[in-house]
Each structure stands twice: as structure tokens, then as C-alpha cells.
Design a protein around this motif. Structure first.
Motif, short mmCIF file in Angstrom:
data_model
loop_
_atom_site.label_atom_id
_atom_site.label_comp_id
_atom_site.label_asym_id
_atom_site.label_seq_id
_atom_site.Cartn_x
_atom_site.Cartn_y
_atom_site.Cartn_z
N ASP A 145 6.96 13.58 -23.21
CA ASP A 145 6.83 14.20 -21.87
C ASP A 145 7.53 13.34 -20.82
OD1 ASP A 145 5.06 16.39 -22.68
OD2 ASP A 145 3.69 14.77 -23.19
N TYR A 146 7.50 12.00 -21.03
CA TYR A 146 8.16 11.09 -20.09
C TYR A 146 8.85 10.00 -20.87
CZ TYR A 146 5.51 13.35 -16.48
OH TYR A 146 5.01 14.30 -15.65
N LYS A 147 10.06 9.67 -20.41
CA LYS A 147 10.81 8.60 -21.07
C LYS A 147 11.25 7.60 -20.01
CE LYS A 147 12.81 11.81 -24.37
NZ LYS A 147 14.07 12.27 -24.99
N PHE A 148 11.00 6.35 -20.30
CA PHE A 148 11.39 5.29 -19.36
C PHE A 148 12.25 4.26 -20.08
CE2 PHE A 148 7.40 6.99 -17.77
CZ PHE A 148 7.66 7.15 -16.42
N TYR A 149 13.18 3.69 -19.32
CA TYR A 149 13.97 2.58 -19.83
C TYR A 149 13.80 1.43 -18.85
CZ TYR A 149 17.88 -0.04 -21.82
OH TYR A 149 18.65 -1.00 -22.43
N LEU A 150 13.13 0.37 -19.29
CA LEU A 150 12.91 -0.78 -18.41
C LEU A 150 13.98 -1.84 -18.69
CD1 LEU A 150 9.08 -1.49 -18.33
CD2 LEU A 150 10.43 0.14 -17.02
N ASP A 151 14.60 -2.28 -17.62
CA ASP A 151 15.64 -3.29 -17.77
C ASP A 151 15.39 -4.43 -16.78
OD1 ASP A 151 17.86 -4.46 -18.83
OD2 ASP A 151 19.25 -2.84 -18.31
N ALA A 152 16.11 -5.52 -16.91
CA ALA A 152 16.08 -6.63 -15.95
C ALA A 152 17.29 -7.48 -16.26
CB ALA A 152 14.79 -7.45 -16.10
N SER A 153 17.71 -8.28 -15.29
CA SER A 153 18.89 -9.12 -15.52
C SER A 153 18.60 -10.13 -16.63
CB SER A 153 19.23 -9.88 -14.24
OG SER A 153 18.22 -10.86 -14.00
N ILE A 203 14.08 7.77 -17.36
CA ILE A 203 13.99 7.24 -16.00
C ILE A 203 14.23 5.74 -16.13
CG2 ILE A 203 12.42 6.80 -14.06
CD1 ILE A 203 10.90 9.42 -15.14
N VAL A 204 15.31 5.25 -15.52
CA VAL A 204 15.66 3.83 -15.67
C VAL A 204 15.05 3.04 -14.51
CG1 VAL A 204 17.56 2.16 -15.81
CG2 VAL A 204 17.83 4.45 -16.81
N ILE A 205 14.31 1.99 -14.87
CA ILE A 205 13.72 1.13 -13.83
C ILE A 205 14.24 -0.29 -14.02
CG2 ILE A 205 11.58 0.25 -12.79
CD1 ILE A 205 10.14 2.71 -13.85
N ASP A 206 14.94 -0.79 -13.01
CA ASP A 206 15.39 -2.19 -13.04
C ASP A 206 14.26 -3.03 -12.45
OD1 ASP A 206 16.45 -4.68 -12.70
OD2 ASP A 206 18.35 -4.00 -11.86
N THR A 207 13.64 -3.83 -13.30
CA THR A 207 12.44 -4.57 -12.89
C THR A 207 12.77 -5.97 -12.36
OG1 THR A 207 11.99 -5.61 -15.03
CG2 THR A 207 11.18 -3.37 -14.74
N VAL A 215 6.02 -2.29 -10.92
CA VAL A 215 6.57 -1.54 -12.06
C VAL A 215 5.52 -0.55 -12.59
CG1 VAL A 215 7.61 -1.69 -14.35
CG2 VAL A 215 8.01 -3.52 -12.71
N VAL A 216 4.28 -1.04 -12.71
CA VAL A 216 3.20 -0.17 -13.19
C VAL A 216 3.04 1.04 -12.25
CG1 VAL A 216 0.69 -0.04 -13.58
CG2 VAL A 216 1.98 -2.02 -14.39
N PHE A 222 5.64 8.48 -11.45
CA PHE A 222 6.46 9.51 -12.09
C PHE A 222 5.64 10.43 -12.99
CE2 PHE A 222 10.15 6.72 -11.23
CZ PHE A 222 11.01 7.68 -10.73
N ILE A 223 4.52 9.93 -13.43
CA ILE A 223 3.74 10.73 -14.37
C ILE A 223 2.83 11.67 -13.61
CG2 ILE A 223 2.14 10.64 -16.32
CD1 ILE A 223 3.26 7.81 -16.86
N ASP A 224 3.12 12.93 -13.77
CA ASP A 224 2.44 13.96 -13.02
C ASP A 224 1.10 14.25 -13.65
OD1 ASP A 224 3.94 17.04 -11.82
OD2 ASP A 224 2.77 15.48 -10.83
N ILE A 225 0.14 13.45 -13.31
CA ILE A 225 -1.12 13.61 -14.02
C ILE A 225 -2.20 14.19 -13.12
CG2 ILE A 225 -3.01 12.22 -14.90
CD1 ILE A 225 -1.16 10.80 -16.59
N GLY A 226 -2.89 15.17 -13.62
CA GLY A 226 -4.00 15.75 -12.86
C GLY A 226 -5.26 14.99 -13.18
#
Ligand code: DC
Length: 227
Positions: A145-153, A203-207, A215-216, A222-226
Motif C-alpha cells: 500500500d505504501y513504499k518508502f525509500y530512505l536514503d542519507a549521505s 516515496i523517497v525520503i532523504d534523512t 523521519v517517523v 504519508f500513511i492515510d490511516i483512519g
């Protein structure tokens, strides 16, 4: 009951990214706050690597690799304990000699096929899960349902790994940590079978400049939670 709006079930979430991007700690916290199961797929690769080392297995011997996989039982506990054939190896699999070998072991197709099958089985039997690793967005849960890509230098990831190692009392120089990360990055993203990649719908997040809490919160936003 926690649900994705429009679904009558809890969400399935996949998070990928390179070593040291903070995936595990973040995924664990998001899972806790949203009451979802958390599965650290890297821990499974680490457990297999430990057994490969203990049995002094030749990675070029595909039959021996398959036979080892078929006679290996890996269990992950709710508190992130890892059991290899019944033995608690939670701490052992985080050691530096495992870091050194885990990428080559993970590049073997036989190992990937075996572990992906069990990860997909766990996901299909679980209502609401966060899976984290290198191929969860691309191979394990392509329909998450949701895909994230966490990156950092690279600098930041090295710094985080350094702090983590120091906290565990492991003494490695910053240069050694950097070299290990660079090597793992290249094997994980250049291997033929399911390399680490950013899928188009992630969804790419540069942390790099974000705190853990930021980050949390970003992921939860982004997570559309009821609730
Ligand atoms: O996330 P980690 O550092 O614990 O992962 C250890 C290794 O396992 C990583 O270098 C590559 C491999 N891995 C993988 O190939 N596929 C996954 N889904 C998770 C980890």
C-alpha cells in the motif's frame, strides 16, 4: 482497528534503502505507533550468513547452499529476537564479521528465492505489516500500500553506523566503517538478482538532515490511516 482509508484491512508497507539510512529504527517505531507487525528482512539474511560462516560453506557450491537453506530454521520474535535453529543469535548477527559477509551471501539467487518466499508467506498471513530491507518495495511486496525509500549521505550513514558500533562497544575506525559501507552499497546495488533500487512509486525520503522523530512523522503523514 487501524486501516488505510478505503481498505477494510491494515496496510502493508515496504521500506528499502542502503545500509545506515536508519530504516530499522524508523520502521520499528512506525510499526509500534501504528500497531503493525514489523519484519526486518535483513535479519534473515544475517542469520543465513552466520550459518554459512559456521559451516564454512563454499558459496560457489549451489547444491550445498540449497541444502543448508532447507535444513535451516529462522524465527523472528515480536521483540526482534532472531533464532537460528532454535539458538538466540540476536546479538551475534549484528557483529562486524557478519557485516563483512552478508552482502555476498545475499547476492546468491538461491538464498534470495528461499527468503523471499518465506517473507511473502509471512506478509500474506499478517494483517498490517511493515517490511524493511533492500528489495521489499521491488520484489517482496511489489503491491504494498505504501513504499518508502530512505536514503542519507555517505558521511551521515557512516557517522550513524559509527555511533551504533561504539554504543555496542565495538571498536572500528571511522575509515573501516566507511569502507564496509561502501563495499556493501556496491554489492547490494550492483548484484544481478534484485539489486537495491528506487522503484518508481516509492516515496523517497532523504534523512541526512532530519531527526529520527522527523523521519517517523514524515512517514506517518504519508500513511492515510483512519485512526
Ligand atoms: O539491513 P541490514 O544491514 O541488516 O541488511 C544486511 C544485508 O542483507 C544487506 O547488506 C543486504 C542484505 N539484504 C538484502 O539483500 N535484501 C533484503 N531485503 C534485506 C537485506
Amino acid at each position: 482497528m487501524i486501516q488505510v482509508i478505503g481498505l477494510n484491512r491494515k496496510p502493508k508497507i515496504a521500506i528499502d534503502g542502503p545500509a545506515g539510512a536508519g530504516k530499522s529504527t524508523v520502521a520499528r517505531e512506525v510499526a509500534k505507533r501504528l500497531d503493525l507487525k514489523y519484519l526486518d528482512t535483513g535479519a534473515m539474511y544475517r542469520a543465513v550468513t552466520l550459518k554459512v560462516i559456521r559451516e564454512n560453506l563454499d558459496l560457489n557450491n549451489n547444491e550445498a547452499v540449497i541444502s543448508l537453506l532447507n535444513s535451516t530454521k529462522i524465527c523472528l520474535g515480536d521483540l526482534q529476537e532472531v533464532f537460528l535453529d532454535g539458538e538466540d543469535v540476536t546479538e551475534e548477527i549484528r557483529k562486524s564479521y557478519i557485516n563483512e559477509m552478508v552482502s555476498p551471501v545475499s547476492a546468491l539467487s538461491a538464498v534470495r528465492r528461499h527468503l523471499v518466499t518465506s517473507q511473502q508467506k509471512i506478509a500474506s498471513e499478517t494483517d498490517g505489516i511493515i517490511m524493511e530491507g533492500r528489495d521489499t518495495t521491488s520484489v517482496v511486496l511489489p503491491h504494498a500500500d505504501y513504499k518508502f525509500y530512505l536514503d542519507a549521505s555517505l558521511d551521515e550513514r557512516t557517522e550513524r553506523r559509527n555511533r551504533e558500533q561504539l554504543g555496542k562497544g565495538i571498536t572500528m575506525t571511522a575509515e573501516e566503517v566507511l569502507a564496509q559501507i561502501v563495499k556493501r552499497d556496491s554489492i547490494d546495488s550492483e548484484r544481478e538478482d534484485s539489486p537495491l533500487t528506487v522503484v518508481p512509486d516509492a516515496i523517497v525520503i532523504d534523512t541526512t538532515n532530519l531527526s529520527f522523530e522527523e523521519v517517523v512523522s514524515e512517514i506517518i503523514r504519508f500513511i492515510d490511516i483512519g485512526l
